[in-house]
Design a protein around this motif. Sequence first.
Motif, PDB file in Angstrom:
ATOM      1  N   THR A  46     135.002   5.390 -73.078  1.00 57.03           N
ATOM      2  CA  THR A  46     133.903   6.173 -72.507  1.00 57.03           C
ATOM      3  C   THR A  46     134.389   7.093 -71.393  1.00 57.03           C
ATOM      4  O   THR A  46     133.881   8.211 -71.238  1.00 57.03           O
ATOM      5  N   THR A  47     135.352   6.650 -70.627  1.00 60.51           N
ATOM      6  CA  THR A  47     135.904   7.514 -69.572  1.00 60.51           C
ATOM      7  C   THR A  47     136.566   8.744 -70.172  1.00 60.51           C
ATOM      8  O   THR A  47     136.404   9.867 -69.663  1.00 60.51           O
ATOM      9  N   ARG A  48     137.279   8.543 -71.241  1.00 61.33           N
ATOM     10  CA  ARG A  48     137.947   9.676 -71.904  1.00 61.33           C
ATOM     11  C   ARG A  48     136.901  10.650 -72.485  1.00 61.33           C
ATOM     12  O   ARG A  48     137.018  11.867 -72.341  1.00 61.33           O
ATOM     13  N   SER A 105     125.867  10.075 -55.441  1.00 63.99           N
ATOM     14  CA  SER A 105     125.580  10.400 -56.840  1.00 63.99           C
ATOM     15  C   SER A 105     125.180   9.155 -57.609  1.00 63.99           C
ATOM     16  O   SER A 105     124.284   9.188 -58.471  1.00 63.99           O
ATOM     17  N   LEU A 106     125.823   8.030 -57.282  1.00 66.97           N
ATOM     18  CA  LEU A 106     125.472   6.776 -57.929  1.00 66.97           C
ATOM     19  C   LEU A 106     124.087   6.312 -57.498  1.00 66.97           C
ATOM     20  O   LEU A 106     123.305   5.812 -58.317  1.00 66.97           O
ATOM     21  N   ALA A 107     123.760   6.515 -56.227  1.00 66.88           N
ATOM     22  CA  ALA A 107     122.444   6.117 -55.736  1.00 66.88           C
ATOM     23  C   ALA A 107     121.340   6.977 -56.343  1.00 66.88           C
ATOM     24  O   ALA A 107     120.220   6.496 -56.575  1.00 66.88           O
ATOM     25  N   ALA A 108     121.629   8.246 -56.586  1.00 69.70           N
ATOM     26  CA  ALA A 108     120.629   9.143 -57.183  1.00 69.70           C
ATOM     27  C   ALA A 108     120.507   8.952 -58.680  1.00 69.70           C
ATOM     28  O   ALA A 108     119.569   9.492 -59.289  1.00 69.70           O
ATOM     29  N   GLY A 109     121.437   8.243 -59.315  1.00 67.01           N
ATOM     30  CA  GLY A 109     121.391   8.018 -60.754  1.00 67.01           C
ATOM     31  C   GLY A 109     122.140   9.050 -61.567  1.00 67.01           C
ATOM     32  O   GLY A 109     122.025   9.061 -62.800  1.00 67.01           O
ATOM     33  N   LEU A 110     122.929   9.909 -60.928  1.00 66.82           N
ATOM     34  CA  LEU A 110     123.703  10.907 -61.664  1.00 66.82           C
ATOM     35  C   LEU A 110     124.927  10.299 -62.331  1.00 66.82           C
ATOM     36  O   LEU A 110     125.442  10.840 -63.317  1.00 66.82           O
ATOM     37  N   SER A 138     126.743   6.356 -63.547  1.00 68.82           N
ATOM     38  CA  SER A 138     126.374   4.984 -63.877  1.00 68.82           C
ATOM     39  C   SER A 138     127.631   4.153 -64.009  1.00 68.82           C
ATOM     40  O   SER A 138     128.684   4.631 -64.461  1.00 68.82           O
ATOM     41  N   SER A 139     127.505   2.922 -63.603  1.00 66.55           N
ATOM     42  CA  SER A 139     128.628   1.993 -63.751  1.00 66.55           C
ATOM     43  C   SER A 139     128.624   1.315 -65.108  1.00 66.55           C
ATOM     44  O   SER A 139     129.574   0.606 -65.445  1.00 66.55           O
ATOM     45  N   GLN A 140     127.587   1.524 -65.888  1.00 68.05           N
ATOM     46  CA  GLN A 140     127.503   0.921 -67.207  1.00 68.05           C
ATOM     47  C   GLN A 140     128.214   1.828 -68.224  1.00 68.05           C
ATOM     48  O   GLN A 140     127.875   3.001 -68.366  1.00 68.05           O
ATOM     49  N   LEU A 168     128.105   6.802 -73.025  1.00 74.62           N
ATOM     50  CA  LEU A 168     128.212   7.177 -74.433  1.00 74.62           C
ATOM     51  C   LEU A 168     127.201   8.243 -74.842  1.00 74.62           C
ATOM     52  O   LEU A 168     127.205   8.678 -75.985  1.00 74.62           O
ATOM     53  N   ARG A 169     126.329   8.674 -73.929  1.00 77.53           N
ATOM     54  CA  ARG A 169     125.405   9.752 -74.246  1.00 77.53           C
ATOM     55  C   ARG A 169     126.147  11.040 -74.594  1.00 77.53           C
ATOM     56  O   ARG A 169     125.644  11.883 -75.335  1.00 77.53           O
TER      57      ARG A 169
END
Length: 783
Positions: free
Chosen positions: A109-111, A317-322, A324-326, A331-332
């Motif tokens: 997913t990172t790639r 950015s993580l707090a705003a939801g931009l 995700s750690s999942q 995969l979107r």
Amino acid sequence: KMVDPTLAEMGKNLNEAMKMLEDNQRKAEEENEKKYARKDIPGPLQGSGQDMVSILQLVQNLMHGEEEEETSQSYRLQNVGEQGHMALLGHSLAAYISVLDRERLRKLTTRILSDTTLWLCRLFRYENGSAYYHEDDREGLLKICRLVIHTRYEDYTLEGFNVLYTKQPVIYISSAARTGLGQALCNQLGLPLSCMCRVPCNTMFGSQHQMDVALLDRVIKDDIESGKLPLLLVANAGTPGAGHTDKLGRLKELCEQYKMWLHVEGVNLATLALGYVSSSVLAATKCDSMTLTLGSWLGLPAVPAVTLYRHEDPSLSLAAGLTSSQPVEKLRALPLWLSLQYLGHDGIVERIKHASQLSQRLLENLKNLDFIKTSVEDELSSPVVVFKFFQEYSNRDQTSHTAQASTIQHPIISNERHIYDTFNQWLGEQLAQLVPASGVDVVELEDEGTCVRFSPLMTSAVLGTEIQDIDQLVDCLKMKIPVLTSTLQLREEFEQEVRRTVGLLYIEDLGWPGLGVVRYSYHCDGKNDDKQEKELEKINTELLKKLNELESDLTFSLGPEFGGQKNCVYIGMVMEDLDVSELVETIAATGREIEENSRLLENMTEVVRKGIQEAQLQLQKANEERLLEEGLLRQIPVVGSVLNWFSPFQASPKGRTFNLTAGSLESTESMYVSKAQGTGTTPPPTPTSSLAKQRLPGQKAFKRSLRSSDGFSETSSISHCDDLDKMDQRPPTLSPGQEQGPLEMEKAEEQKEVPQAKTDTEDIYSDKSPPDCTKVEDQASQR
């Protein structure tokens, strides 16, 4: 190369499924007739389950079973193409990849996320940007607003809304933005509507759809003085309606001055991928964030929208939801990752370039058309073309209109604008129906009213629009312009003719795209409203039927299904050769004929009813007279028969006949005497229209000759030649005292021999004087 068997099987199954779903002609005609089959009735799940072919067949029936007439949906599915299959394959792969072990899933997913973000940033000239992939195109702006709130309010994570209460945030959007955007943001953020400020567009200078920068500057200063915090500005690179771009350079300077976040969205952002980009759109690369809708631009189904942004703090950015750690959330981007690789850089640029060329082709053709006004004169590079039908005032003074418009909106001007909106609504619907591959639609603009919009970046990739479709669109537009101009010119004449015609009532309906609306007024004779309304409906319905039976190019209807007037005849678009006076006279005469026939039938019904009552009374009276004349004994069955045998009773036969024409009972004695039935009185003539206009063979009704003078001269010349031929056949006449030459005398003798071929009797009766009996006897003796 070795391929994972599972991936190969997945691709094979997807191809087979898409072929089955896209094959609209796969069913036989006899199966289509079975609309309600037993297998389509919902019921409990089968215990043993079904195979994939049966399930896909059911999906196909649900997709196309009830939409056979809607060709646009099937057309859209047939143009998905292989690049669309790659996007659909991405959703299947995302489900398959999600079952991998956590570490392998994280690397994959990172790639995918890093590759897609890098490609998009380079493609759209947005350096050092991050990407957020979302299904709803408004979700990216929502997350950006939360990011800005976390950035500007340091204690927002701990204090929450209490921080916002002390210093109310303000979000600025353009008045030309899409409808409901500000309200949706406030609802999702939990903010009152007072936090949303709509900035008006330019009203004096520049485009009517660009944000007024000077006014925005004053509004921001007023908000700061009142203790509010300017938070974010939403600008447009291509407004949803007209496709105009705001002054992004000046807006960026203003945002830097007041430490505001600048977010840009719009269809014109797609042109950033081209080699040449206008300076107004190129300024969007300096904004803080932008939203891209690649699915519609490239014709990719079910791919997410992308919001590119620049921010240095990943925790916010993580707090705003931009972010995700999942890993599954990342995969979107997989469908877009596959599609971008399939198209390549050249394929993506070529699709966007093709859409821009379609817009330029249409715009160049529209510039050469009369009565067509475009609203993108200041942005020739915009991929959105908006045009409308417009005709200058011909019967009124233009200066008076300008003076009235500057002071107060005159009712005449308001009515004319409403009529133009109606005509342009009709024009847009006609063009969309005649050329469905063009993808044109109707849009409502605040300052220009109803217009026709062509936005190929939103439709051409899906509909497969080509250059020949644009040429066909222009040809159809050229055919519709004369119809619009002639209808607009004859509309006022039709109104005047109807208003001065007895028996007709003109109905003003500004929402009807046609010549006008007329109603035949029923002459009531003291009837109640319900009965009068029924009679009115009956007459106008019959009038509409009679008008449609005429051989003409006009369309007569009952009007729109919703919002139309009742008991009226709606006349559609017309051409310039329409004879308005003949049309109005025909409508009035036909209405009178229907009304008189209805009255005649009603009177005849009343006469028959009274005649039946009178006949019953006379029959009863005749029975009483017969009883007195024959006696009571003759009425007893057995005694009467014996008495009639000994002493027969001779009675003259008496009868009655009912004359429908005269409406009276008459005796039948004349029938027994003359042995024939009398004709009675002559029935009244049926009222008919006095319009027995002579028309040439094949000429349709309500057509007037545009060259009547030429036709008259040709007719007169022909009749003149016929007169000359007849004059040549007549014997020459000499004036008194004129002598004849030998040749003239010989011709006269030859002409004298012609009437001798007649019989003597004809000579006698051809003479105007009374016949002489002696002359007849002499001629008989000579014979």
